[in-house]
Write a protein that holds these residues in place. Structure first.
Motif, PDB file in Angstrom:
ATOM      1  N   GLY A  35      59.165  61.938  31.544  1.00 32.30           N
ATOM      2  CA  GLY A  35      59.008  60.956  32.605  1.00 32.30           C
ATOM      3  C   GLY A  35      57.561  60.551  32.795  1.00 32.30           C
ATOM      4  N   GLY A  36      57.385  59.538  33.627  1.00 29.20           N
ATOM      5  CA  GLY A  36      56.052  59.046  33.899  1.00 29.20           C
ATOM      6  C   GLY A  36      56.118  57.636  34.441  1.00 29.20           C
ATOM      7  N   SER A  37      55.014  56.921  34.314  1.00 29.11           N
ATOM      8  CA  SER A  37      54.913  55.579  34.860  1.00 29.11           C
ATOM      9  C   SER A  37      54.172  54.673  33.886  1.00 29.11           C
ATOM     10  CB  SER A  37      54.171  55.645  36.190  1.00 29.11           C
ATOM     11  OG  SER A  37      53.963  54.368  36.712  1.00 29.11           O
ATOM     12  N   VAL A  38      54.637  53.423  33.828  1.00 33.00           N
ATOM     13  CA  VAL A  38      54.004  52.426  32.965  1.00 33.00           C
ATOM     14  C   VAL A  38      53.572  51.260  33.840  1.00 33.00           C
ATOM     15  CG1 VAL A  38      54.351  50.848  31.021  1.00 33.00           C
ATOM     16  CG2 VAL A  38      55.445  53.099  31.008  1.00 33.00           C
ATOM     17  N   THR A  39      52.333  50.828  33.698  1.00 35.94           N
ATOM     18  CA  THR A  39      51.802  49.694  34.448  1.00 35.94           C
ATOM     19  C   THR A  39      51.226  48.701  33.466  1.00 35.94           C
ATOM     20  OG1 THR A  39      51.222  51.191  36.258  1.00 35.94           O
ATOM     21  CG2 THR A  39      50.201  49.016  36.275  1.00 35.94           C
ATOM     22  N   ARG A  40      51.750  47.483  33.507  1.00 39.01           N
ATOM     23  CA  ARG A  40      51.296  46.396  32.632  1.00 39.01           C
ATOM     24  C   ARG A  40      51.321  46.782  31.156  1.00 39.01           C
ATOM     25  NH1 ARG A  40      46.338  43.864  36.170  1.00 39.01           N
ATOM     26  NH2 ARG A  40      47.621  43.352  37.953  1.00 39.01           N
ATOM     27  N   GLY A  41      52.356  47.506  30.769  1.00 38.27           N
ATOM     28  CA  GLY A  41      52.537  47.844  29.361  1.00 38.27           C
ATOM     29  C   GLY A  41      51.759  49.053  28.881  1.00 38.27           C
ATOM     30  N   ARG A  42      51.003  49.692  29.758  1.00 38.73           N
ATOM     31  CA  ARG A  42      50.223  50.886  29.394  1.00 38.73           C
ATOM     32  C   ARG A  42      50.682  52.065  30.246  1.00 38.73           C
ATOM     33  NH1 ARG A  42      46.471  50.189  25.704  1.00 38.73           N
ATOM     34  NH2 ARG A  42      45.635  48.122  25.402  1.00 38.73           N
ATOM     35  N   ILE A  43      50.632  53.246  29.663  1.00 39.46           N
ATOM     36  CA  ILE A  43      51.054  54.447  30.368  1.00 39.46           C
ATOM     37  C   ILE A  43      49.990  54.809  31.407  1.00 39.46           C
ATOM     38  CG2 ILE A  43      51.592  56.895  30.119  1.00 39.46           C
ATOM     39  CD1 ILE A  43      52.506  56.182  27.224  1.00 39.46           C
ATOM     40  N   SER A  44      50.421  54.891  32.672  1.00 44.98           N
ATOM     41  CA  SER A  44      49.466  55.210  33.734  1.00 44.98           C
ATOM     42  C   SER A  44      49.654  56.633  34.260  1.00 44.98           C
ATOM     43  CB  SER A  44      49.596  54.219  34.887  1.00 44.98           C
ATOM     44  OG  SER A  44      50.922  54.178  35.357  1.00 44.98           O
ATOM     45  N   TYR A  45      50.812  57.241  33.999  1.00 41.86           N
ATOM     46  CA  TYR A  45      51.084  58.600  34.450  1.00 41.86           C
ATOM     47  C   TYR A  45      52.124  59.211  33.525  1.00 41.86           C
ATOM     48  CZ  TYR A  45      52.730  62.435  37.387  1.00 41.86           C
ATOM     49  OH  TYR A  45      53.080  63.672  37.857  1.00 41.86           O
ATOM     50  N   ALA A  46      51.943  60.461  33.175  1.00 39.52           N
ATOM     51  CA  ALA A  46      52.911  61.164  32.327  1.00 39.52           C
ATOM     52  C   ALA A  46      53.134  62.560  32.894  1.00 39.52           C
ATOM     53  CB  ALA A  46      52.407  61.250  30.894  1.00 39.52           C
ATOM     54  N   VAL A  47      54.361  63.047  32.766  1.00 40.52           N
ATOM     55  CA  VAL A  47      54.740  64.358  33.289  1.00 40.52           C
ATOM     56  C   VAL A  47      54.755  65.371  32.149  1.00 40.52           C
ATOM     57  CG1 VAL A  47      56.578  65.640  34.456  1.00 40.52           C
ATOM     58  CG2 VAL A  47      56.127  63.265  35.078  1.00 40.52           C
ATOM     59  N   SER A  48      54.159  66.534  32.398  1.00 38.26           N
ATOM     60  CA  SER A  48      54.165  67.597  31.388  1.00 38.26           C
ATOM     61  C   SER A  48      55.483  68.350  31.427  1.00 38.26           C
ATOM     62  CB  SER A  48      53.015  68.581  31.641  1.00 38.26           C
ATOM     63  OG  SER A  48      53.279  69.339  32.803  1.00 38.26           O
ATOM     64  N   GLU A  49      55.751  69.111  30.392  1.00 37.28           N
ATOM     65  CA  GLU A  49      56.972  69.917  30.337  1.00 37.28           C
ATOM     66  C   GLU A  49      57.003  70.919  31.489  1.00 37.28           C
ATOM     67  OE1 GLU A  49      59.493  72.742  27.262  1.00 37.28           O
ATOM     68  OE2 GLU A  49      57.405  72.278  26.814  1.00 37.28           O
ATOM     69  N   GLU A  50      55.874  71.531  31.792  1.00 33.73           N
ATOM     70  CA  GLU A  50      55.804  72.517  32.867  1.00 33.73           C
ATOM     71  C   GLU A  50      56.138  71.881  34.219  1.00 33.73           C
ATOM     72  OE1 GLU A  50      53.295  72.102  30.599  1.00 33.73           O
ATOM     73  OE2 GLU A  50      53.761  73.869  29.398  1.00 33.73           O
ATOM     74  N   GLU A  51      55.582  70.682  34.488  1.00 35.52           N
ATOM     75  CA  GLU A  51      55.883  69.982  35.740  1.00 35.52           C
ATOM     76  C   GLU A  51      57.361  69.634  35.818  1.00 35.52           C
ATOM     77  OE1 GLU A  51      52.280  67.212  37.096  1.00 35.52           O
ATOM     78  OE2 GLU A  51      52.883  66.896  35.019  1.00 35.52           O
ATOM     79  N   LYS A  99      47.486  54.508  26.731  1.00 32.44           N
ATOM     80  CA  LYS A  99      47.973  53.926  25.482  1.00 32.44           C
ATOM     81  C   LYS A  99      49.112  52.954  25.764  1.00 32.44           C
ATOM     82  CE  LYS A  99      46.724  57.729  22.481  1.00 32.44           C
ATOM     83  NZ  LYS A  99      47.181  58.697  21.509  1.00 32.44           N
ATOM     84  N   PRO A 100      49.315  51.968  24.886  1.00 34.96           N
ATOM     85  CA  PRO A 100      50.460  51.059  25.049  1.00 34.96           C
ATOM     86  C   PRO A 100      51.768  51.844  24.959  1.00 34.96           C
ATOM     87  CG  PRO A 100      48.932  50.231  23.395  1.00 34.96           C
ATOM     88  CD  PRO A 100      48.490  51.613  23.744  1.00 34.96           C
ATOM     89  N   TYR A 101      52.715  51.485  25.828  1.00 34.29           N
ATOM     90  CA  TYR A 101      53.995  52.193  25.890  1.00 34.29           C
ATOM     91  C   TYR A 101      54.946  51.725  24.800  1.00 34.29           C
ATOM     92  CZ  TYR A 101      58.557  53.745  27.428  1.00 34.29           C
ATOM     93  OH  TYR A 101      59.794  54.311  27.477  1.00 34.29           O
ATOM     94  N   ARG A 102      55.565  52.691  24.136  1.00 36.66           N
ATOM     95  CA  ARG A 102      56.670  52.441  23.208  1.00 36.66           C
ATOM     96  C   ARG A 102      57.798  53.359  23.615  1.00 36.66           C
ATOM     97  NH1 ARG A 102      52.566  53.316  19.729  1.00 36.66           N
ATOM     98  NH2 ARG A 102      53.570  55.198  18.947  1.00 36.66           N
ATOM     99  N   ARG A 103      59.010  52.910  23.438  1.00 40.55           N
ATOM    100  CA  ARG A 103      60.189  53.694  23.832  1.00 40.55           C
ATOM    101  C   ARG A 103      60.120  55.114  23.280  1.00 40.55           C
ATOM    102  NH1 ARG A 103      65.656  52.258  25.249  1.00 40.55           N
ATOM    103  NH2 ARG A 103      67.054  53.920  24.586  1.00 40.55           N
ATOM    104  N   GLY A 104      60.365  56.095  24.145  1.00 43.18           N
ATOM    105  CA  GLY A 104      60.402  57.488  23.739  1.00 43.18           C
ATOM    106  C   GLY A 104      59.086  58.231  23.862  1.00 43.18           C
TER     107      GLY A 104
END
Length: 58
Positions: free
Chosen positions: A24-40, A14-19
């Motif tokens: 944490g995670g990673s954004v590539t070219r304006g889209r979320i490419s990786y996201a961290v779960s609460e457990e991680e 999905k397109p990244y918006r603040r918050g």
């Protein structure tokens, strides 16, 4: 009313918006490419705390 738990799989691609990445995670070219779960995130913080509490070496 119960609060919805964050699921990283729901936001990847999905397109990244603040918050949108509360743990944490990673954004590539304006889209979320990786996201961290609460457990991680909690596991990573536990490991970091254990490293920081170790006494200095000889």
């Amino acid at each position: 009313m119960t609060e919805k738990k964050f699921n990283p799989e729901d936001v990847i691609g999905k397109p990244y918006r603040r918050g949108m990445l509360p743990y944490g995670g990673s954004v590539t070219r304006g889209r979320i490419s990786y996201a961290v779960s609460e457990e991680e995130w909690l596991e990573d913080m536990r490991r970091l705390r254990s490293i920081m509490k170790t006494p200095p070496g000889p």
